[in-house]
Design a protein around this motif. Structure first.
Motif, short mmCIF file in Angstrom:
data_model
loop_
_atom_site.label_atom_id
_atom_site.label_comp_id
_atom_site.label_asym_id
_atom_site.label_seq_id
_atom_site.Cartn_x
_atom_site.Cartn_y
_atom_site.Cartn_z
N CYS A 114 1.59 -1.41 -0.40
CA CYS A 114 0.18 0.22 0.70
C CYS A 114 0.96 1.59 0.40
CB CYS A 114 -0.84 0.28 1.23
SG CYS A 114 -2.37 -0.92 1.23
N ASP A 115 2.63 1.50 0.58
CA ASP A 115 3.08 2.37 1.16
C ASP A 115 3.38 2.70 -0.82
OD1 ASP A 115 2.38 2.89 3.82
OD2 ASP A 115 4.24 2.41 4.06
N LEU A 116 3.91 2.16 -1.24
CA LEU A 116 3.94 1.63 -2.57
C LEU A 116 3.25 2.72 -3.33
CD1 LEU A 116 6.74 0.24 -1.16
CD2 LEU A 116 6.60 -1.13 -3.67
N TYR A 117 2.18 1.68 -3.41
CA TYR A 117 1.11 2.57 -4.02
C TYR A 117 0.82 4.10 -4.03
CZ TYR A 117 -3.13 2.93 -7.03
OH TYR A 117 -3.85 3.50 -7.86
N MET A 118 0.67 3.92 -2.88
CA MET A 118 0.37 5.73 -2.50
C MET A 118 1.61 6.42 -2.67
SD MET A 118 -1.91 4.61 0.90
CE MET A 118 -1.03 3.89 1.74
N LEU A 119 2.76 5.77 -2.35
CA LEU A 119 4.06 6.44 -3.25
C LEU A 119 3.75 7.07 -4.99
CD1 LEU A 119 6.62 7.90 -2.50
CD2 LEU A 119 7.62 6.21 -2.53
N GLY A 120 3.41 6.50 -5.16
CA GLY A 120 3.59 6.61 -6.90
C GLY A 120 2.30 7.34 -7.09
N GLY A 121 0.99 7.14 -6.11
CA GLY A 121 0.06 8.66 -6.13
C GLY A 121 0.43 9.59 -5.44
N LEU A 122 1.12 9.56 -5.05
CA LEU A 122 1.69 11.02 -4.12
C LEU A 122 2.75 11.70 -5.25
CD1 LEU A 122 2.41 12.93 -1.93
CD2 LEU A 122 3.84 11.42 -1.15
N ILE A 123 3.41 10.74 -5.93
CA ILE A 123 4.23 11.55 -7.27
C ILE A 123 3.50 11.86 -8.24
CG2 ILE A 123 6.08 11.05 -8.53
CD1 ILE A 123 7.31 8.46 -6.92
N THR A 124 2.18 11.37 -8.33
CA THR A 124 1.45 11.27 -9.66
C THR A 124 1.18 13.27 -9.44
OG1 THR A 124 1.42 9.46 -9.76
CG2 THR A 124 -0.23 10.81 -11.10
N PHE A 125 0.27 13.42 -8.00
CA PHE A 125 0.01 14.56 -6.86
C PHE A 125 0.76 15.65 -6.96
CE2 PHE A 125 -1.30 17.39 -3.98
CZ PHE A 125 -2.82 17.26 -4.33
N LEU A 126 2.41 15.21 -6.99
CA LEU A 126 2.97 16.18 -6.92
C LEU A 126 3.20 17.12 -8.55
CD1 LEU A 126 5.19 15.21 -4.65
CD2 LEU A 126 3.83 16.72 -4.23
N PHE A 127 3.20 16.10 -9.42
CA PHE A 127 3.06 16.53 -11.05
C PHE A 127 1.88 17.40 -11.95
CE2 PHE A 127 7.61 14.74 -9.75
CZ PHE A 127 8.45 16.10 -9.88
N THR A 128 0.87 16.25 -11.44
CA THR A 128 -0.08 16.04 -12.16
C THR A 128 -1.36 16.77 -11.46
OG1 THR A 128 -1.12 14.23 -11.89
CG2 THR A 128 0.86 15.00 -13.41
N GLU A 164 -1.92 8.45 -19.49
CA GLU A 164 -2.60 9.93 -19.67
C GLU A 164 -1.87 10.29 -18.89
OE1 GLU A 164 -4.94 11.87 -20.11
OE2 GLU A 164 -5.27 9.91 -21.90
N VAL A 165 -1.18 9.97 -17.83
CA VAL A 165 0.27 10.66 -16.99
C VAL A 165 1.11 10.81 -17.28
CG1 VAL A 165 1.24 9.85 -14.84
CG2 VAL A 165 -0.71 9.44 -14.64
N GLU A 166 1.57 10.54 -18.54
CA GLU A 166 2.53 10.44 -19.50
C GLU A 166 2.49 11.97 -19.98
OE1 GLU A 166 4.24 7.70 -20.97
OE2 GLU A 166 5.78 8.53 -22.26
N VAL A 188 10.64 9.47 -13.98
CA VAL A 188 9.63 9.88 -13.22
C VAL A 188 8.41 8.88 -13.93
CG1 VAL A 188 7.86 11.55 -12.36
CG2 VAL A 188 10.15 11.77 -12.76
N THR A 189 7.24 8.60 -15.11
CA THR A 189 6.46 7.73 -15.31
C THR A 189 6.75 6.80 -15.22
OG1 THR A 189 6.60 9.97 -17.45
CG2 THR A 189 5.27 7.89 -16.81
N ARG A 190 7.49 5.96 -15.46
CA ARG A 190 8.42 4.78 -14.95
C ARG A 190 8.19 4.20 -13.48
NH1 ARG A 190 13.99 3.96 -16.87
NH2 ARG A 190 13.35 5.26 -18.96
N SER A 191 8.83 5.14 -12.74
CA SER A 191 8.44 5.25 -11.64
C SER A 191 7.33 5.01 -10.93
CB SER A 191 9.68 6.22 -10.42
OG SER A 191 8.98 7.31 -10.84
N ILE A 192 6.75 5.82 -11.89
CA ILE A 192 4.98 5.92 -11.41
C ILE A 192 4.46 4.20 -12.03
CG2 ILE A 192 3.01 7.04 -12.11
CD1 ILE A 192 4.36 9.54 -11.66
N ARG A 193 4.76 4.03 -12.36
CA ARG A 193 4.50 2.56 -13.72
C ARG A 193 4.91 1.55 -13.10
NH1 ARG A 193 2.56 0.75 -18.58
NH2 ARG A 193 2.28 2.60 -20.45
#
Lengths: 523, 362
Positions: free
Chosen positions: B232-246, B292-294, B309-314
């Motif tokens: 869950c932490d990993l997913y939420m980290l990816g979600g946070l990264i997405t949020f910070l940029f988009t 879309e995120v990319e 960054v996109t790869r890490s989010i994926r």
């Protein structure tokens, strides 16, 4: 002359649609539905979170807080709670991102700036399917763990006649999602398509999921019927149909498959009718098409109001419109059906048949038949029709080649196609400037059709003969046309109606004055 | 029937402003943060505090007054006590282990206001200069700063995981920004530990469900709460990264691509089938959402940085929990390790800095 698809023994085989389209039909729905309590609990948890975010945004508005609130509200389908935050984002547009602004606009139900016009519906044809392959392949390279994309690519390959490639992607999809209903049903449809229904039956019987899923049992019954083996889960299927207390959509195809099985085995008509009635409680379009197909034997009324809500009900609509001689509308429905199942033979034959009769040129008919032949290269009806369309378009050498292939593919004694092959040969001779030999073959075709109890085909051959005679200004034309129209009047058949309509349009295009034509042509 | 307005005797936690607590902390102002259930449960109230030596802090006061209205008062009291004690012990543990990217507790205790029957338990933390949501204005924050912030968060999460805790609620509000020290992870109230003794260990998920990975709203059964917490932490980290940029969480992108038929209850749908049934559709939707995120990232980041960054989010937001994480870790002993992301974001910060120096976008 061209030939429509022949109604065969229809079975409730799973459709193999584009995965996005398949969702629309309800096939992907879970067997369990959320209870009101569960919904209320989830809603309450969502509301609590949204209240916190609202409070945080209200106390200290910022782009970050507004974006978080609008995102959460969009996620939970509660646009009402984030209107202020969405407005805040739009007022601070330069401080945020296009993605957040788009979300804010959606929440406020505002149109996107410079929104493009609605996309035209996807076309059908070889190029479209090839383009789909070109689109999917790089995507899969980038993300190879997506089973649904493998299924879509397999479907495109199946439409292109590349069964091995299709099978490879299907196997990957099944390895990624071995117990998945849609993947299993797709595999069933593929194996039936490649004339290996036993493989479909084996696959379903090996799956642990089949005995518990009405959609898979329906597929097992139908695939077994195609394979000529006894279905394994009939008792279980009856149990399910009789005691089902969940969403009736889930047993629609099962009831239709059971009804078809009972009908084939000579079951009591009351019981068969009960099954089909149950299939129509909340039907899939496949069940509706099945009920329509059995209608001559089992009378189950189709409620028009209820049918309106059945998504992607193309097959039933197409045949219904065709039988009512509403050809333009039927053509649209067949094209939609073809879009749904680009690898299937019936919709492509019918869409091309109608295009050949209704369009001023045979271009679309040729394009569609080329697509059909890619998936079914040895289909004698398609080969004959292709020869016919090419001959109409004066591509005589190509037509000759296809006609030879059609003759080779047609089994001796196949009267359905036999008369057509003779007629198409006659057409070729006409177009090569040998009208007498053409007349001879057309008349032979008509006689053969009559002998084979296919009076409509005989009339259509005569109508086509009349058209060719008129084209080359032959004096025998009026008599032949009159005779053909007389015989046509005695028949009620959409095939004949279409041929008459086609002839009428041809005469108009050739500039033949209506007064020299028999008035019966315009009735 | 409406409940009477809160007073100092009934809701003492709401009236701490201006008081000096037993620990010597002077309450200088009320923060905006109020979390939890106002009725039938407990909520926490945030205050700004200052020690006698001028050291600033952030006070989290537990308001126990709502518990009296709970259906089962004893159970509710037990729950809040366990949570409070767990958080205090976890924070002490973090301090002992010198976890530099996790917000530390400076003090904790209880304050009793004369005349009020209910005591106010509290925890005092290092005071931050707001959370990351207050630093997201596109014209004032540069992408190097955001990359540095992500690096700090990844380090913080890695420290927590190494200490055998999963945070369980990684979201923008819990990334606290310190002007001099950078970013740290805060609010360990919903953390779970590897031994399974944490109060939230038995729950499917204790954090914010809108930031949770899809297996949480799909109610997938979890065999191992600790590994589930880390995933869950990993997913939420990816979600946070997405949020910070988009400025949109990954879940917002994912939901948009998911057919309505397959939306779980919490996402406004009514799909309640097993997670395995939804997974293929989630994978298909994920693929589209990631693209879309990319597209959304492209205008914000230099091309050399955007790709990574996109790869890490994926990798972090993969909907299949078994495939979540760095691909090189997945077949190893520590599939959920974060070390590679620490190196990645450290490198990306430098890359962005160099690009800036060269005069192009970061």
């Amino acid at each position: 002359m061209s030939l429509p698809a022949r109604p065969r023994n229809r079975r409730v085989l799973p459709r193999w649609r584009d995965t996005r389209a398949a969702v629309e039909t309800g096939e992907m729905r879970s067997l369990q539905r959320a209870s009101a309590d569960e919904k209320a609990r989830a809603q309450q948890a969502g509301v609590q979170r949204l209240v916190t975010l609202q409070r945080e945004f209200g106390a200290k508005p910022s782009v970050g807080r507004a974006a978080e609130l609008t995102g959460a509200a969009a996620l939970m389908n509660r646009p009402d709670v984030a209107e202020d935050a969405a407005v805040y984002l739009l007022l601070n547009a330069e401080q945020t991102t296009p993605a957040a602004l788009a979300s804010a606009r959606t929440l406020l139900a505002l149109p996107a700036p410079g929104e493009a016009a609605l996309q035209a519906p996807q076309g059908t044809g070889l190029l479209t399917v090839q383009a789909e392959v070109r689109r999917l392949r790089p995507l899969l390279r980038e993300f190879p763990h997506n089973p649904l994309m493998h299924l879509d690519l397999a479907r495109a390959y199946a439409a292109l006649g590349q069964a091995q490639r299709a099978e490879r992607h299907l196997q990957v999809a099944l390895a990624l999602a071995p117990q998945h209903r849609f993947a299993l049903r797709t595999a069933v449809r593929f194996h039936v398509h490649t004339h290996d229904p036993r493989a479909a039956v084996t696959l379903l019987r090996r799956s642990d999921r089949t005995p518990h899923d009405p959609w898979l049992i329906a597929a097992e019954i139908s695939a077994s019927m195609v394979a000529g083996v006894a279905p394994r889960f009939v008792r279980r299927a009856r149990d399910l149909v009789e005691n089902w207390d969940l969403d009736p959509l889930h047993i629609s195809e099962l009831a239709a498959a059971l009804g078809t099985l009972e009908l084939k085995d000579g079951g009591k008509s009351k019981r068969v009718r009960k099954m089909f009635r149950q299939a129509l409680e909340q039907p899939t379009e496949n069940a509706v098409a099945q009920v329509q197909w059995v209608a001559p034997q089992v009378q189950v009324p189709l409620d028009e109001q209820q049918l309106k809500s059945v998504p992607r009900n193309f097959e039933m609509r197409a045949w219904e419109r065709y039988s009512l001689s509403r050809f333009e509308a039927a053509r649209d429905a067949f094209e939609c059906w073809l879009q749904d199942e680009p690898y299937a033979a019936t919709p492509v034959i019918m869409a091309a048949y109608l295009a050949g009769a209704l369009d001023p040129t045979p271009t679309r008919a040729i394009e569609l038949t080329r697509l059909g032949l890619t998936a079914h290269p040895a289909d004698e009806v398609m080969l004959n029709n292709m020869a016919y369309y090419l001959a109409i378009g004066d591509q005589l050498d190509d037509a000759e080649t296809y006609l030879r292939r059609a003759q080779a593919a047609t089994a001796p004694g196949n009267v359905w196609n036999g008369a057509n092959l003779v007629a198409t040969q006659g057409l070729l001779l006409f177009r090569r400037g040998q009208p007498d030999a053409g007349v001879h073959l057309y008349e032979a075709a008509a006689a053969l059709a009559k002998r084979s109890a296919l009076p409509q085909r005989a009339v259509i051959a005569q109508l086509n003969l009349a058209r060719e005679l008129i084209r080359c200004g032959d004096e025998r034309a009026p008599a032949v046309l009159l005779r053909a129209l007389e015989e046509a009047r005695a028949l009620t058949s959409p095939d004949v109606d279409l041929a008459v309509a086609h002839l009428r349009a041809q005469m108009q295009r050739l500039g033949v004055p209506p007064e020299v034509l028999p008035p019966t042509l315009f009735r | 029937m409406t409940s009477p307005p809160p007073t100092i005797s009934t809701h003492p936690a709401l009236f701490l402003h201006g008081l000096t607590l037993e620990g010597g902390w002077r309450v200088t102002g009320r923060a905006t943060t109020v979390k939890g259930q106002p009725a039938g449960g407990h909520q926490s109230v945030g205050y700004f505090v200052e020690r006698a030596d001028g050291h600033p802090g952030f006070l989290k006061a537990i308001d126990l007054s709502g518990i009296i209205q709970a259906r089962n008062v004893m159970r509710a009291l037990q729950e809040v006590t366990e949570q409070f004690n767990f958080e205090v012990s976890l924070l002490e543990h973090c301090s002992d282990m010198r976890l530099s990217r996790v917000v530390h507790a400076i003090d904790h205790g209880e304050h009793r206001i004369p005349g009020a029957l209910i005591p106010v338990p509290y925890i005092v933390f290092d005071r931050a200069d707001g959370d990351v949501r207050d630093h997201l204005e596109a014209t004032t924050v540069d992408d190097g700063w955001l990359l540095r912030c992500i690096h700090h968060v990844v380090v913080g999460l890695h420290q927590l995981h190494t200490a055998r805790f999963a945070h369980n609620d990684v979201k923008p509000a819990n990334v606290l920004v310190f002007e001099a020290l950078g970013s740290k992870i805060g609010d360990l109230g919903t953390a779970v530990d590897a031994s399974g003794t944490s109060p939230h260990g038995g729950k499917a998920f204790a954090g914010s469900w809108d930031c949770a990975p899809p297996e949480v709203p799909c109610l997938a059964e979890q065999a191992d709460a600790w590994q589930h917490g880390r995933r869950c932490d990993l997913y939420m980290l990816g979600g946070l990264i997405t949020f910070l940029f988009t400025h949109q969480h990954f879940n917002t992108f994912l939901k948009r691509e998911l057919p309505e038929e397959l939306l779980p209850l919490f996402w406004g749908g009514d799909f309640t089938g097993p997670f395995e049934e939804a997974l293929p559709y989630l994978l298909a939707a994920f693929d589209r959402a990631a693209r879309e995120v990319e597209v959304a990232l492209r205008p914000r980041l230099h091309p050399s940085v955007a790709g990574e960054v996109t790869r890490s989010i994926r990798e972090l937001c993969h909907p299949d929990p078994a495939r979540r994480g760095h691909p090189r870790n997945l077949s190893g002993l520590n599939p959920l390790g974060l070390e590679r992301y620490i190196s990645l974001y450290d490198r990306l910060v430098m890359k962005a800095g160099l690009a800036r120096k060269r005069g192009s976008r970061p």
